[in-house]
Enzyme design. Structure first.
Site, PDB file in Angstrom:
ATOM      1  N   ASP A   3      -8.856  -4.532 -22.873  1.00  0.00           N
ATOM      2  CA  ASP A   3      -7.341  -4.445 -23.501  1.00  0.00           C
ATOM      3  C   ASP A   3      -7.351  -4.458 -24.610  1.00  0.00           C
ATOM      4  O   ASP A   3      -8.383  -4.585 -25.631  1.00  0.00           O
ATOM      5  CB  ASP A   3      -6.465  -5.104 -22.655  1.00  0.00           C
ATOM      6  N   HIS A  26      -6.445  -0.511 -17.880  1.00  0.00           N
ATOM      7  CA  HIS A  26      -5.305   0.310 -17.283  1.00  0.00           C
ATOM      8  C   HIS A  26      -4.820   1.559 -17.897  1.00  0.00           C
ATOM      9  O   HIS A  26      -5.237   1.668 -18.962  1.00  0.00           O
ATOM     10  CB  HIS A  26      -4.076  -0.702 -17.188  1.00  0.00           C
ATOM     11  N   HIS A  29       2.324  -2.180 -29.035  1.00  0.00           N
ATOM     12  CA  HIS A  29       3.425  -1.746 -28.372  1.00  0.00           C
ATOM     13  C   HIS A  29       4.472  -0.732 -29.378  1.00  0.00           C
ATOM     14  O   HIS A  29       5.601  -0.696 -29.220  1.00  0.00           O
ATOM     15  CB  HIS A  29       4.140  -2.561 -27.490  1.00  0.00           C
ATOM     16  N   ASP A  35      -2.893   1.180 -26.090  1.00  0.00           N
ATOM     17  CA  ASP A  35      -2.898   0.179 -25.237  1.00  0.00           C
ATOM     18  C   ASP A  35      -2.445   1.045 -23.937  1.00  0.00           C
ATOM     19  O   ASP A  35      -1.338   1.409 -23.744  1.00  0.00           O
ATOM     20  CB  ASP A  35      -1.939  -0.803 -25.397  1.00  0.00           C
ATOM     21  N   GLU A  91      -0.222  -2.096 -14.976  1.00  0.00           N
ATOM     22  CA  GLU A  91      -0.498  -3.284 -15.598  1.00  0.00           C
ATOM     23  C   GLU A  91       0.762  -3.696 -16.605  1.00  0.00           C
ATOM     24  O   GLU A  91       1.172  -4.808 -16.887  1.00  0.00           O
ATOM     25  CB  GLU A  91      -1.492  -3.081 -16.600  1.00  0.00           C
ATOM     26  N   GLU A  92       1.430  -2.618 -17.122  1.00  0.00           N
ATOM     27  CA  GLU A  92       2.377  -2.832 -18.071  1.00  0.00           C
ATOM     28  C   GLU A  92       3.603  -3.453 -17.400  1.00  0.00           C
ATOM     29  O   GLU A  92       4.533  -3.900 -18.081  1.00  0.00           O
ATOM     30  CB  GLU A  92       2.875  -1.534 -18.674  1.00  0.00           C
TER      31      GLU A  92
END
Length: 389
Positions: free
Chosen positions: A244, A72, A324, A189, A223-224
């Site tokens: 990922d 993504h 994150h 990410d 995706e998030e």
């Protein structure tokens, strides 16, 4: 089948460019255009969905069924929730991430017609004013605000600047590529996953590898926020490998080196046969790897299955520390992951029977070790049945 050399200068270069393109979920047009141009440069045909998800094609001997690898392009971010009387902005998160990592972040605010630089600050940001209260105030999105670098001391000032509720806020990645091999940045990410896919595709093209079946490179844009690969697939795809980040943390088996192969995430186990095929490829070609289970994690594969696709799914990851947040990975993990992807692209179908969407039991694969001696099972198993029944 052979393990090609991955052009790490290319991988790190394209990763650096990707990281510098703001792309919070819902604001991904520029990164989509960048990847599209890069695919053109590599000589890889592609198509875009209406919203901008990319499906690129590496042709193989077999057209259908085929396989796909997905990463993504969207990242975490924020959005303006309200214009405050003090000239600051209330925010809500895009994607799921802690305001603890938002505090102090430099950002770009995108209005309808312009852009402003700014900083996300806790409501009590000055120790000279609030003393110890700066350390005791709660952590959360209700306890931070955006200060833009423009003359704004009231809501009216913000309105004159063209700021509106719903404006996007992109968080600076602050990337560092260190001589030790570590890469530190926000948004690894999954910009790192996209760079790995492009580097793997470059290796396949330059080595003129003959693939046994078509392989689609999917770059998703949501995706998030949960939808991911739900729309970009087509019915011929029989197996999907998501790329990922893995999470290196206490209680996890992921590492910042080697490939971390996920066995399960919060949506359930990944396909046994496809996952063990990938483990076998890693073993056979001496690619460092480890397995892990993620309890609070979902990927593009989950959204594909939830959308009703009857496909085998697996998840390959590069382990990053502080996911994150301010993320870190070692470049060797990205190299190993790109190597494994190229090997997977060269491998035969996981199950020949998958060429038929519906069929009988002939050719249906069996899990290893599942042929258990009935005498070892509880007595009630099969009770009341005989060969004559």
């Amino acid at each position: 089948m052979h393990k090609p050399t991955i052009d790490m200068a290319y991988l790190k270069g394209v990763l650096s460019e990707l990281l510098c393109i703001p792309s919070p979920s819902g604001f991904t047009d520029q990164v989509v255009l960048f990847v599209s141009r890069e695919l053109e440069r590599l000589g890889i045909a592609y198509e875009l969905t209406r919203r901008g998800a990319i499906r690129a094609d590496l042709p193989g001997r077999q057209y259908s069924p085929d396989r796909a690898v997905v990463s993504h392009l969207d990242t975490l971010g924020a959005m303006v929730k309200n214009l405050k009387p003090n000239g600051r902005l209330e925010l809500v998160m895009i994607g799921h991430w802690s305001a603890r990592f938002a505090e102090g972040a430099r950002v770009t605010l995108f209005t309808d017609d312009s852009a402003y630089r700014g900083t996300i600050l806790p409501l009590k940001a000055s120790g000279h004013t609030f003393n110890r209260e700066i350390d005791t105030q709660p952590v959360g999105w209700d306890h931070v605000e955006l200060r833009i670098d423009a003359q704004a001391e009231s809501r009216a000032d913000l309105e004159k600047l063209g700021v509106n509720i719903g404006d996007y806020v992109a968080i600076d990645p602050q990337p560092e590529f260190l001589e030790t091999g570590y890469i530190v940045s926000r948004h690894l990410d999954n910009k790192a996953g996209a760079a790995v896919m492009l580097a793997a595709a470059k290796a396949v093209k330059e080595a003129e590898m003959e693939l046994p079946m078509d392989c689609h490179l999917l770059f998703t844009i949501s995706e998030e926020v949960g939808s991911g690969a739900s729309a970009v697939l087509h019915g011929d795809v029989a197996e999907l490998v998501s790329i990922d980040n893995g999470t290196t943390a206490p209680g996890q088996n992921s590492r910042e080196t080697g490939v971390t192969i996920a066995m399960k995430d919060q949506t359930g186990p990944f396909d046994y046969h496809l996952t063990h095929k990938l483990i076998g490829l890693a073993k056979d070609h001496r690619i460092p790897h480890q397995r892990d289970v993620f309890r609070y994690y979902r990927c593009d594969g989950a959204s594909a299955v939830e959308a009703g696709n009857d496909i085998r799914t697996a998840l390959l990851t590069f382990g990053i520390d502080a996911s994150h947040g301010y993320e870190r990975v070692h470049e060797s993990a990205l190299e190993n992951l790109a190597e494994l992807i190229t090997l997977y692209m060269q491998s035969p179908a996981t199950a020949k029977r998958d060429s038929t969407r519906l069929g009988g039991v002939e050719g249906f694969p069996e899990t290893q070790g599942a042929d258990i001696d009935p005498n070892l099972l509880p007595h009630a198993f099969g009770a009341g049945r005989s060969d004559d029944d």
